[in-house]
Design an enzyme around this catalytic site. Structure first.
Site, PDB file in Angstrom:
ATOM      1  N   HIS A  91      50.927  56.017  32.523  1.00  0.00           N
ATOM      2  CA  HIS A  91      50.470  56.362  31.165  1.00  0.00           C
ATOM      3  C   HIS A  91      49.015  56.833  31.194  1.00  0.00           C
ATOM      4  O   HIS A  91      48.651  57.817  30.553  1.00  0.00           O
ATOM      5  CB  HIS A  91      50.514  55.133  30.236  1.00  0.00           C
ATOM      6  CG  HIS A  91      51.871  54.585  29.956  1.00  0.00           C
ATOM      7  ND1 HIS A  91      52.197  53.272  30.182  1.00  0.00           N
ATOM      8  CD2 HIS A  91      52.989  55.162  29.439  1.00  0.00           C
ATOM      9  CE1 HIS A  91      53.443  53.048  29.798  1.00  0.00           C
ATOM     10  NE2 HIS A  91      53.960  54.193  29.366  1.00  0.00           N
ATOM     11  N   LYS A 113      63.030  47.533  20.820  1.00  0.00           N
ATOM     12  CA  LYS A 113      63.010  46.857  22.131  1.00  0.00           C
ATOM     13  C   LYS A 113      62.214  45.557  22.010  1.00  0.00           C
ATOM     14  O   LYS A 113      61.131  45.569  21.429  1.00  0.00           O
ATOM     15  CB  LYS A 113      62.285  47.720  23.173  1.00  0.00           C
ATOM     16  CG  LYS A 113      62.917  49.052  23.487  1.00  0.00           C
ATOM     17  CD  LYS A 113      62.114  49.733  24.596  1.00  0.00           C
ATOM     18  CE  LYS A 113      62.190  51.231  24.537  1.00  0.00           C
ATOM     19  NZ  LYS A 113      61.203  51.912  25.362  1.00  0.00           N
ATOM     20  N   SER A 117      57.118  50.657  32.494  1.00  0.00           N
ATOM     21  CA  SER A 117      56.634  49.347  32.021  1.00  0.00           C
ATOM     22  C   SER A 117      57.685  48.274  32.317  1.00  0.00           C
ATOM     23  O   SER A 117      57.344  47.145  32.670  1.00  0.00           O
ATOM     24  CB  SER A 117      56.356  49.388  30.520  1.00  0.00           C
ATOM     25  OG  SER A 117      55.339  50.316  30.241  1.00  0.00           O
TER      26      SER A 117
HETATM   27  O1  PNS Z   1      57.395  54.671  25.373  1.00  0.00           O
HETATM   28  P1  PNS Z   1      58.642  54.990  24.622  1.00  0.00           P
HETATM   29  O2  PNS Z   1      59.335  53.725  24.202  1.00  0.00           O
HETATM   30  O3  PNS Z   1      59.541  55.926  25.386  1.00  0.00           O
HETATM   31  O4  PNS Z   1      58.185  55.771  23.281  1.00  0.00           O
HETATM   32  C1  PNS Z   1      59.125  56.163  22.324  1.00  0.00           C
HETATM   33  C2  PNS Z   1      58.442  56.657  21.030  1.00  0.00           C
HETATM   34  C3  PNS Z   1      57.503  55.593  20.491  1.00  0.00           C
HETATM   35  C4  PNS Z   1      57.690  57.918  21.309  1.00  0.00           C
HETATM   36  C5  PNS Z   1      59.607  56.961  20.012  1.00  0.00           C
HETATM   37  O5  PNS Z   1      60.467  55.854  19.953  1.00  0.00           O
HETATM   38  C6  PNS Z   1      59.102  57.262  18.608  1.00  0.00           C
HETATM   39  O6  PNS Z   1      58.450  58.242  18.383  1.00  0.00           O
HETATM   40  N1  PNS Z   1      59.417  56.363  17.642  1.00  0.00           N
HETATM   41  C7  PNS Z   1      59.002  56.497  16.259  1.00  0.00           C
HETATM   42  C8  PNS Z   1      60.174  56.785  15.341  1.00  0.00           C
HETATM   43  C9  PNS Z   1      60.467  58.271  15.269  1.00  0.00           C
HETATM   44  O7  PNS Z   1      59.643  59.083  14.911  1.00  0.00           O
HETATM   45  N2  PNS Z   1      61.728  58.647  15.581  1.00  0.00           N
HETATM   46  C10 PNS Z   1      62.140  60.037  15.476  1.00  0.00           C
HETATM   47  C11 PNS Z   1      62.092  60.767  16.780  1.00  0.00           C
HETATM   48  S1  PNS Z   1      63.602  60.474  17.610  1.00  0.00           S
END
Ligand code: PNS
Length: 161
Positions: free
Chosen positions: A18, A42, A129
Site C-alpha cells: 500500500h 469484512k 493484509s
Molecule cells: O482494500 P479493499 O478492501 O480492496 O478496498 C475496497 C474499497 C474500500 C475500495 C471498496 O470496497 C469501496 O470503495 N467501498 C465503498 C463502497 C462503494 O463505493 N461501493 C461501490 C463500488 S463497487
C-alpha cells in the site's frame, strides 16, 4: 488547479505494498487522500481509528498525503474532497476481475471520476493484509512486508510482545 487523488482501501493493516502505491501517487498528484473504509463487511483486526492512526504514522514523510475515514460510496467521498481520480494498486492478474468490477461500477455512478491503476512493485506483489495478519497471528516474521510500527501494532494485537 490542484490534481487531487484518492487511494481507498480497508488497510487492515497498511503494508509496504500500500505504502508504495501511496508514495508513488503522492509524486503524481498535488494532494492525496488515503481513505479508509469505515463500515466494511469484512471483520477487521484493527478499528478504523487504529488504521488511520497507523497510516498517519507511516506516511508522515509525505506532506501532501492526508488520511480520512469514509462511509458510503467511494465516489461520494471523492466528490466531497474534490478528487478526480481513484488510484489503486494491481498486484497480479487475480486482482483484475474484482478491480474491473469496482472501476466499472464507480464509472457508472460517476463518469467524471477516473480510476488509475499502478502495478505494485514486484517485491510486494505477493503481499496482502490478510496474509500479513495470518503470519503475524502465529508470530511469524513480517518485518519485510510491513513498516516497523505496524509490526509492533500486530504483535500487540496478537499478544506476542
Ligand atoms: O482494500 P479493499 O478492501 O480492496 O478496498 C475496497 C474499497 C474500500 C475500495 C471498496 O470496497 C469501496 O470503495 N467501498 C465503498 C463502497 C462503494 O463505493 N461501493 C461501490 C463500488 S463497487
Amino acid at each position: 488547479m490542484d490534481r487531487v487523488a484518492v487511494c481507498p482501501g480497508s488497510f487492515d493493516p497498511i503494508t509496504y505494498g500500500h505504502l508504495d502505491i501511496i508514495e508513488r501517487t503522492s509524486k503524481v498528484f498535488d494532494k492525496v487522500y488515503v481513505s479508509v473504509l469505515k463500515n466494511s463487511s469484512k471483520p477487521g483486526l484493527f478499528t478504523p481509528d487504529e488504521r488511520v492512526e497507523l497510516i498517519e504514522t507511516v506516511t508522515q514523510e509525505f506532506p501532501n498525503v492526508e488520511i480520512r475515514q469514509f462511509d458510503g460510496l467511494l465516489v461520494d467521498f471523492c466528490k466531497d474532497v474534490g478528487a478526480g481520480a481513484i488510484v489503486r494498486g494491481l498486484r497480479a492478474v487475480s486482482d483484475f476481475e474484482y478491480e474491473m468490477q469496482l472501476t466499472s461500477m464507480n464509472r457508472k455512478l460517476d463518469s467524471t471520476i477516473d480510476t488509475i491503476y499502478m502495478m505494485t512493485n514486484n517485491n510486494y506483489s505477493f503481499i496482502s493484509s490478510s496474509i500479513v495478519k495470518e503470519v503475524a497471528k502465529y508470530d511469524g516474521k513480517v518485518e519485510d512486508v510491513v513498516p516497523p510500527e505496524i509490526e509492533v501494532a500486530l504483535k500487540k494485537k496478537f499478544n506476542h510482545e
